[in-house]
Write a protein that holds these residues in place. Sequence first.
Motif, short mmCIF file in Angstrom:
data_model
loop_
_atom_site.label_atom_id
_atom_site.label_comp_id
_atom_site.label_asym_id
_atom_site.label_seq_id
_atom_site.Cartn_x
_atom_site.Cartn_y
_atom_site.Cartn_z
N VAL A 1 1.06 -1.06 -0.05
CA VAL A 1 0.00 0.07 -0.21
C VAL A 1 0.88 1.18 -0.27
CG1 VAL A 1 -1.99 1.60 1.11
CG2 VAL A 1 -1.80 -1.22 0.92
N ALA A 2 1.83 1.26 0.53
CA ALA A 2 2.81 2.41 0.91
C ALA A 2 3.58 2.49 -0.57
CB ALA A 2 3.92 2.11 1.68
N ASP A 3 4.09 1.45 -1.13
CA ASP A 3 4.51 1.49 -2.42
C ASP A 3 3.58 2.11 -3.59
OD1 ASP A 3 6.66 0.85 -4.05
OD2 ASP A 3 5.86 -0.55 -5.48
N ALA A 4 2.64 2.00 -3.76
CA ALA A 4 1.23 2.26 -4.09
C ALA A 4 1.01 3.07 -4.09
CB ALA A 4 -0.08 1.85 -4.39
N ARG B 1 6.89 0.75 11.31
CA ARG B 1 7.98 0.60 11.93
C ARG B 1 7.11 0.81 14.06
NH1 ARG B 1 11.39 6.11 12.54
NH2 ARG B 1 12.92 4.72 14.25
N ALA B 2 6.21 0.97 13.83
CA ALA B 2 5.29 1.30 15.41
C ALA B 2 5.65 0.11 15.78
CB ALA B 2 4.70 2.02 14.80
N SER B 3 4.95 -0.89 15.32
CA SER B 3 4.31 -2.52 15.43
C SER B 3 5.37 -3.16 15.38
CB SER B 3 3.62 -2.57 14.19
OG SER B 3 3.78 -2.56 13.25
N SER B 4 6.57 -3.60 13.86
CA SER B 4 7.71 -3.80 13.58
C SER B 4 8.56 -3.61 13.91
CB SER B 4 6.86 -5.10 12.91
OG SER B 4 5.99 -5.28 13.06
N MET C 1 12.97 8.22 9.56
CA MET C 1 13.22 7.19 9.07
C MET C 1 14.03 6.20 8.33
SD MET C 1 10.65 4.28 8.70
CE MET C 1 9.15 4.88 8.95
N ALA C 2 14.72 6.95 7.71
CA ALA C 2 15.98 6.17 6.73
C ALA C 2 16.87 5.96 7.65
CB ALA C 2 16.46 7.81 5.65
N THR C 3 17.66 6.51 8.71
CA THR C 3 18.23 5.52 9.25
C THR C 3 17.87 4.64 9.81
OG1 THR C 3 18.83 8.55 9.93
CG2 THR C 3 19.61 6.51 11.67
N ALA C 4 16.75 4.30 10.26
CA ALA C 4 16.15 3.45 11.15
C ALA C 4 16.16 2.02 10.48
CB ALA C 4 14.53 3.42 11.64
N ILE C 5 15.89 2.49 8.88
CA ILE C 5 15.74 1.41 7.62
C ILE C 5 17.55 1.26 7.66
CG2 ILE C 5 13.32 1.42 7.57
CD1 ILE C 5 13.75 2.43 4.94
N ASP D 1 3.20 7.69 6.09
CA ASP D 1 2.50 7.35 7.26
C ASP D 1 2.68 5.58 7.27
OD1 ASP D 1 2.19 10.00 8.04
OD2 ASP D 1 -0.33 10.04 6.96
N LYS D 2 1.89 4.76 5.93
CA LYS D 2 2.55 3.62 6.09
C LYS D 2 3.82 2.54 6.30
CE LYS D 2 -1.79 3.21 4.73
NZ LYS D 2 -3.06 2.39 6.04
#
Length: 389
Positions: A326-329, A347-350, A381-385, A341-342
């Motif tokens: 969905v995020a990619d779409a 990230r929040a849950s996993s 986010m970029a740092t986290a992934i 947001d997706k």
Amino acid sequence: MSNVGETLKAVRKQRGLTQGELAKASGVSISIIRKLEQGDRATARMETLRMLAAALRVTTTQLMNGPKVEGPVVGTEERWEAVRKALALPPLPRELDDEPPTIAGVKRALDDSVPLFAKDKFAELSTVLPGMLRDADALGTEGRSIRARLLQLSGWLMVATRQFDAANVALQRAMDSAADPMDGAATANIQCWLLLRQGKLESALNLAVEWADEIEPRPSRATPAELSTWGWMLLRLSAAAVRNEEADTAERAMRLAQGAAVMLGREHTPENDFLMTFGPTTVKLKTAENASVTNRPDVVLRLAQKIPVSTLRATSNNRNRHLLDVADAYAKTGEYAEAFDKLSEIRASSPEWIPNQTYARTVMRRIIEGRRTLTSEMRDMATAIHLDL
């Protein structure tokens, strides 16, 4: 470039600062910053490093030893070294084991560990799994079924964290320990996923066809477990076919999977076996995934509106993969805020799952390329992934 210089440059870019802006914020001259980043200076005075670290919001030690990364660094060779050894090395002879494990004890430990697998607790699993594997090996033939189940889960974990060689070892051993065709099919299901992640589409396709034929149930007497196992093999077949440009085969397999889901009538969620959750919702998730693979973002978003994601386990890999689709779409259709947001929801849950996903980095790159400026949350986010900006 020195290690300090590499780290300084990486963190500075992640923070979105120019060399001049960092110089102004830290009080360190731009010439020193430039020399460090270019490798003309191997290091700097501790006070200089402290000033730079304070401006970059990292500790001095982190600046000296490596960039700050939020959360554990998962999927590394070091993290899973003990697991790889436990999978590859033969067990100790029983006469050398002064406290041999028991079947009841190993089974209890296995049951207690399943939530760790289901919730993507990679850090904890890297600690407890080596000992569990050694204990399961020490049970000998009496512990065959327990060992097969643990090896299946270990293989799945190694695929999830991209430790493909170790995954292959675990899954081959699980197949050797399979007690019946259903057990073998559960292992083959994970083997198909491994092959898909390695890009071995023909091999994945052939394996899925072989096992789908092997375990096809009789509708009049099929159990939920049989329908679930068969349905998952059909989903793997469809996934391999759609990636291999065999649209008709992918569609036929998906229709058969839909039929199995209809016979179940609802999501089948076996107790203590999260990998075999299957039903109408799972088929919808994988239908959307196929649409994503074939670059139809509009279809993904339309299908997503009909999928009750809120009813799925928060750390389900199926749910997370769907949210990535969905995020990619959203990113492909220029809705970058919704795409981000997706990613944030996943990230929040996993938080231990998402850094292992190259797909997440692909989506984040689309967001970065489509945005004029990045927010601090996006840089975080970029740092986290582990995406270099």
